[in-house]
Scaffold this active site. Structure first.
Site, mmCIF file in Angstrom:
data_model
loop_
_atom_site.group_PDB
_atom_site.id
_atom_site.type_symbol
_atom_site.label_atom_id
_atom_site.label_comp_id
_atom_site.label_asym_id
_atom_site.label_seq_id
_atom_site.Cartn_x
_atom_site.Cartn_y
_atom_site.Cartn_z
ATOM 1 N N HIS A 110 87.644 -32.503 12.790
ATOM 2 C CA HIS A 110 86.752 -31.349 12.920
ATOM 3 C C HIS A 110 86.525 -30.916 14.355
ATOM 4 O O HIS A 110 86.370 -29.735 14.626
ATOM 5 C CB HIS A 110 85.454 -31.602 12.170
ATOM 6 C CG HIS A 110 85.683 -31.465 10.703
ATOM 7 N ND1 HIS A 110 86.004 -32.542 9.907
ATOM 8 C CD2 HIS A 110 85.780 -30.374 9.924
ATOM 9 C CE1 HIS A 110 86.242 -32.106 8.690
ATOM 10 N NE2 HIS A 110 86.108 -30.806 8.664
ATOM 11 N N ARG A 164 82.238 -22.979 7.624
ATOM 12 C CA ARG A 164 81.924 -24.384 7.329
ATOM 13 C C ARG A 164 80.440 -24.607 7.604
ATOM 14 O O ARG A 164 80.060 -24.864 8.750
ATOM 15 C CB ARG A 164 82.754 -25.320 8.206
ATOM 16 C CG ARG A 164 84.239 -25.337 7.904
ATOM 17 C CD ARG A 164 84.947 -26.366 8.785
ATOM 18 N NE ARG A 164 86.280 -26.670 8.330
ATOM 19 C CZ ARG A 164 87.390 -26.092 8.792
ATOM 20 N NH1 ARG A 164 87.312 -25.167 9.720
ATOM 21 N NH2 ARG A 164 88.571 -26.457 8.331
ATOM 22 N N ARG A 202 80.979 -21.627 2.663
ATOM 23 C CA ARG A 202 81.287 -22.808 1.854
ATOM 24 C C ARG A 202 80.048 -23.685 1.803
ATOM 25 O O ARG A 202 79.389 -23.895 2.832
ATOM 26 C CB ARG A 202 82.457 -23.578 2.461
ATOM 27 C CG ARG A 202 82.844 -24.775 1.606
ATOM 28 C CD ARG A 202 84.074 -25.460 2.135
ATOM 29 N NE ARG A 202 83.812 -26.155 3.377
ATOM 30 C CZ ARG A 202 84.746 -26.829 4.058
ATOM 31 N NH1 ARG A 202 85.983 -26.879 3.604
ATOM 32 N NH2 ARG A 202 84.438 -27.444 5.167
ATOM 33 N N GLU A 224 91.737 -28.842 -2.949
ATOM 34 C CA GLU A 224 92.064 -29.769 -1.868
ATOM 35 C C GLU A 224 92.183 -31.207 -2.358
ATOM 36 O O GLU A 224 92.481 -32.111 -1.599
ATOM 37 C CB GLU A 224 91.041 -29.653 -0.731
ATOM 38 C CG GLU A 224 89.591 -29.772 -1.137
ATOM 39 C CD GLU A 224 88.639 -29.554 0.035
ATOM 40 O OE1 GLU A 224 89.064 -29.593 1.192
ATOM 41 O OE2 GLU A 224 87.442 -29.368 -0.226
ATOM 42 N N ASN A 256 94.327 -29.116 4.575
ATOM 43 C CA ASN A 256 94.066 -30.306 5.404
ATOM 44 C C ASN A 256 93.816 -31.518 4.509
ATOM 45 O O ASN A 256 94.429 -32.574 4.678
ATOM 46 C CB ASN A 256 92.831 -30.101 6.288
ATOM 47 C CG ASN A 256 92.941 -28.867 7.142
ATOM 48 O OD1 ASN A 256 94.043 -28.390 7.361
ATOM 49 N ND2 ASN A 256 91.832 -28.351 7.612
ATOM 50 N N ASP A 257 92.908 -31.344 3.549
ATOM 51 C CA ASP A 257 92.628 -32.466 2.660
ATOM 52 C C ASP A 257 93.718 -32.644 1.619
ATOM 53 O O ASP A 257 94.069 -33.762 1.271
ATOM 54 C CB ASP A 257 91.265 -32.269 1.980
ATOM 55 C CG ASP A 257 90.141 -32.724 2.892
ATOM 56 O OD1 ASP A 257 90.273 -33.809 3.488
ATOM 57 O OD2 ASP A 257 89.153 -31.995 3.035
ATOM 58 N N ARG A 280 93.816 -38.055 7.647
ATOM 59 C CA ARG A 280 94.057 -36.951 8.574
ATOM 60 C C ARG A 280 93.590 -37.246 9.993
ATOM 61 O O ARG A 280 93.944 -36.534 10.925
ATOM 62 C CB ARG A 280 93.402 -35.662 8.047
ATOM 63 C CG ARG A 280 91.903 -35.756 7.887
ATOM 64 C CD ARG A 280 91.365 -34.606 7.043
ATOM 65 N NE ARG A 280 90.832 -33.516 7.839
ATOM 66 C CZ ARG A 280 90.189 -32.474 7.337
ATOM 67 N NH1 ARG A 280 90.014 -32.375 6.023
ATOM 68 N NH2 ARG A 280 89.720 -31.534 8.101
ATOM 69 N N CYS A 317 93.090 -21.839 3.432
ATOM 70 C CA CYS A 317 92.154 -21.881 4.564
ATOM 71 C C CYS A 317 92.299 -23.162 5.389
ATOM 72 O O CYS A 317 91.531 -23.410 6.292
ATOM 73 C CB CYS A 317 90.717 -21.711 4.096
ATOM 74 S SG CYS A 317 90.147 -23.045 3.046
HETATM 75 C C1 PEP Z 1 90.761 -28.351 4.202
HETATM 76 O O1 PEP Z 1 90.549 -29.474 3.746
HETATM 77 O O2 PEP Z 1 91.901 -27.866 4.329
HETATM 78 C C2 PEP Z 1 89.653 -27.513 4.663
HETATM 79 C C3 PEP Z 1 89.842 -26.261 5.030
HETATM 80 O O3 PEP Z 1 88.425 -28.087 4.718
HETATM 81 P P1 PEP Z 1 87.940 -29.071 5.890
HETATM 82 O O4 PEP Z 1 89.004 -29.054 6.957
HETATM 83 O O5 PEP Z 1 86.643 -28.554 6.358
HETATM 84 O O6 PEP Z 1 87.844 -30.385 5.184
HETATM 85 MG MG MG Z 2 88.553 -30.067 3.181
#
Ligand code: PEP
Ligand code: MG
Length: 755
Positions: free
Chosen positions: A362, A470, A506, A604, A627-628, A638, A675
């Site tokens: 993050h 976020r 979100r 995700e 990402n997740d 990650r 996203c």
């Molecule tokens: C993701 O998981 O791709 C996402 C956009 O959410 P975050 O990165 O906030 O977990």
């Molecule tokens: Mg996520």
């Protein structure tokens, strides 16, 4: 042997510098293994030589002078073979070489063990015996274990430039550290080191050695914390609302009052050492506040805990955490928190260098949206020695240069100039639509979560709205849960700033690597634990407050979209929808002019990929959180540097999963957005265009280049490429395919070393 080993390791770890650590090793090894000579050779990568750096038994004046070329002698053989060489009669071995400078006589017993870290041979630990001797298994294992310990110390020293200093005997050494690209851009500035706050709960009681000294140490730490807090408040005065700033005054006042300070001093006078006395006092005060009726006062418990940690941090370190920001600050730390970013005044932060994390952490994502370059996962980052050093953080390649030479600096200044020229070029297409040459519109939304300063940024006029706000980020920057009205103000500001363009808020996605200091959750496996919607559903009071604030913020604007994170099963979505309806009904009853906003879910978690049909009937759209999704599909954390090379968003399974979601959702008439970070990665965007996603959401800094990609490639072309990519088995080959196409299309400058 085990006990001896433990003692030596302790000594090595507490040595002040590398030379000292090497000297301890050779001395202890000679005595404990009972040999005539113990030595350490280090590899000098510049000259490709193995240099004698410490010895017991050989002449000391040979240190630094004996230099063996690659593969030379038995020492060279240990390096080449990357395994121990154990000989009872060394002189009879063909590789044996007699070295005059050491005062060497023909030693017969020889055991050489390579010192290896991350697959690289850093040196050799050698013992020799005048008479013939074959070292046994236990002795060999002993040296192998010590060599592994030494490898850590050497890598650390290498990272801080100490080895180069030892080898070259110069003071001004440039060092290059390798990390992972975190946020694009090149930053040139000075290192400001930040440290995590200490853990007060882990402090034991201990008898004070000298009561007066303990009291003095404690009082000095209290003064320092008061100074820090005042300083912090001053710096943030331009960018934080008044009610947030008042918190710092309250904390300073708490320290000024007699209770915490006085009671801790009393405990020290009764015989406890200062950290133990502080822990006991803080625990007592926390208990009192936690038992209070008033919710606001109850929340003050976390302030007290925070104060305790700050005082302890000052007491524990000789050098308390620096609070000095430089005109061009590069924030450096083991694990930089989102809150620590806020400690650098606006406009002064140019880069981030973190020992942990990756581009999808993050902090890195935040850096991307702030336009600050970041290098993450710099293993063996010698944070303690970097304060104030000149640094270059190359966020494109993941390189960090400490104390760079004039030549390197010049080169990077040239790169920066090129970069701003590219940005100028990108600005030219800012006003043009995000449309492919074959007429496909691809709306580009922004990912954000910042509370202040960025909303005014001119870059925000570019996007088609916000695709992912976020909300946990403002939560993370606070000392307690923000109330409904505070959230309302925050969301309203964002909705207003973008209206009439849509803004996707979100709901809270904490847990995993986003832990709220005032809502600690301890789990062995946080990414598979209590995260995102799971917490919201278990805490209706938090969830409903947030939903109400979101709905109220949209009154009269009606540009709100709600997005639910971490949905892994249909019943979670049903429950969340019930809460949304409940919040709506409450507000209608209260006379608010609320309208039901579109609701979407994040895809995700792999289970959601296979339930698109059931989920689609309940929502308005999907947003793929790559990402997740990548982390859960590939079982790769990650944030874990060690496995970062396995985190590949262009992995065939990730592409197949996205394909399945898009195809199924489109069959059911529901749009799909992306996203995650893939949406800001030019090569991945080519794949997403081919996969048929309907919109993309990314950090502001990625937006211009992604528009460039969209405007340069027809969807039909992307579909043909995708057909090729889906035939491939190796993620690297897929990335090469897309990078090659970007280069051919004249967009080579956008190719990045992403995953
Ligand atoms: C993701 O998981 O791709 C996402 C956009 O959410 P975050 O990165 O906030 O977990
Ligand atoms: Mg996520």
């Amino acid at each position: 042997m085990l006990d001896i080993l433990r003692r030596i390791i302790q000594e090595v770890n507490s040595a002040n510098d590398l030379q000292h650590a090497l000297d301890i090793i050779v001395e202890r090894v000679r005595v404990n293994v009972g040999v005539d000579v113990a030595s350490v050779y280090l590899t000098d990568p510049e000259n490709n030589q193995h240099v004698l750096m410490a010895t017991q038994g050989f002449r000391k004046d040979a240190i630094g002078k004996v230099r063996l070329n690659q593969g030379e002698g038995l020492v060279g053989m240990v390096v080449t073979r990357e395994e121990p060489v154990n000989l009872d009669d060394a002189p009879s071995h063909p590789n044996y070489q007699f070295i005059v400078e050491t005062g060497e006589q023909p030693y017969h017993g020889f055991l050489g063990v390579p010192i290896i870290q991350h697959g690289k041979v850093l040196g050799v630990l050698v013992v020799r015996q005048r008479v013939s001797r074959k070292f046994d298994d236990e002795e060999e294992a002993f040296l192998v274990t010590l060599a592994a310990q030494l490898a850590g110390a050497i890598t650390h020293a290498g990272a801080s430039g100490e080895i180069a200093r030892l080898l070259e005997a110069t003071d001004e050494v440039s060092v290059t550290l390798k990390g992972l690209p975190g946020a694009p851009g090149v930053a040139i500035g000075q290192a400001m080191v930040v440290y995590p706050l200490a853990n007060l709960d882990a402090i034991p009681d201990r008898k004070a050695a000298d009561i007066e000294t303990e009291i003095r140490t404690f009082n000095e730490a209290v003064d320092a914390v008061q100074d820090d807090l005042r300083d912090y408040a001053n710096r943030m005065s331009g960018s934080l609302p008044a009610e947030e700033l008042a918190l710092f005054d309250a904390l300073v006042m708490m320290l000024g009052s007699d209770s915490i300070v006085g009671e801790t001093v009393e405990r020290i006078q009764a015989g406890n050492w200062a950290p133990g006395a502080l822990r006991a006092t803080i625990a007592e005060h926390v208990q009192v506040f936690e038992a209070m009726e008033d919710a606001y006062l109850r929340e003050r418990a976390s302030d007290i805990r925070d104060l305790g940690r700050r005082i302890l941090t000052h007491m524990q370190s000789d050098r308390p955490p620096s609070r000095t920001a430089y005109i061009r600050t590069i924030l450096v730390g083991e694990d930089i928190s989102v809150g620590q970013l806020a400690e650098v005044p606006a406009g002064m932060l140019v880069g981030i260098v973190s020992a942990s994390g990756s581009s999808s952490s993050h902090v890195a994502i935040l850096a991307q949206s702030m336009g600050v370059s970041a290098v993450m996962g710099v293993a063996d980052l010698p944070v303690n020695r970097l304060e104030g050093q000149t640094m270059i953080a190359d966020g494109y390649r993941g390189d960090v240069y400490v104390n760079p030479s004039m030549l390197v600096r010049k080169e990077f200044l040239r790169l920066q100039a090129e970069e701003s020229a590219l940005t100028e070029g990108l600005k030219k297409i800012a006003a043009q639509p995000s449309q492919t040459p074959d007429g496909v519109s691809m709306p580009l939304y922004l990912n954000t979560g910042l509370v202040f300063s960025d909303i005014e940024s001119p870059v925000y006029s570019q996007g088609d709205g916000v695709g992912l706000y976020r909300t946990e980020i403002p939560f993370l920057m606070r000392e307690q849960f923000p109330g409904e009205n505070e959230q309302l103000r925050l969301y309203r500001k964002t909705l207003e700033a973008f209206a009439p363009r849509p803004v996707t808020l979100r709901t809270l996605d904490v847990g995993g690597d986003k832990m709220l200091s005032y809502f600690p959750v301890k789990e062995d496996n946080p990414f598979l634990g209590w995260r995102g919607i799971r917490i919201s559903l278990d805490h209706p009071e938090i969830f409903l407050t947030q939903l109400r604030a979101m709905l109220r913020a949209s009154v009269g604007l009606d540009n709100l979209t709600i997005l639910l994170p971490m949905i892994s099963t249909v019943s979670e979505l049903d429950m969340a929808m019930t809460f949304i309806s409940k919040a709506m009904l409450e507000l209608v009853d209260e006379g608010e002019e609320v309208h039901r906003p579109p609701v979407g879910i994040m895809i995700e978690v792999p289970s959601a990929v296979y339930q698109v049909k059931a989920l689609a009937s309940r929502v308005d759209y999907f947003s793929i959180g790559t990402n997740d999704l990548t982390q859960y599909l590939l079982a790769v954390d990650r944030n874990n540097t060690r496995v970062a090379s396995l985190y590949q968003s262009l992995h065939p399974s990730v592409l197949q999963a996205i394909k399945q979601v898009v195809d199924e959702a489109h069959r059911l008439g529901k749009p799909v957005s992306v996203c995650g970070e893939m949406a800001g990665d030019p090569a991945a965007v080519l794949a997403l265009l081919g996969l048929g996603v309907d919109s993309l959401s990314m950090s502001a800094s990625s937006l211009p280049r992604i528009k460039w990609v969209i405007r340069s490639f027809a969807r039909s072309e992307a579909q043909e490429l995708l057909a090729q990519a889906l035939e491939m088995e190796d993620p690297r080959a897929i990335r090469e395919l897309y990078n090659g196409v970007l280069e051919q299309g004249g967009l080579g400058g956008l190719v990045r070393a992403g995953n």
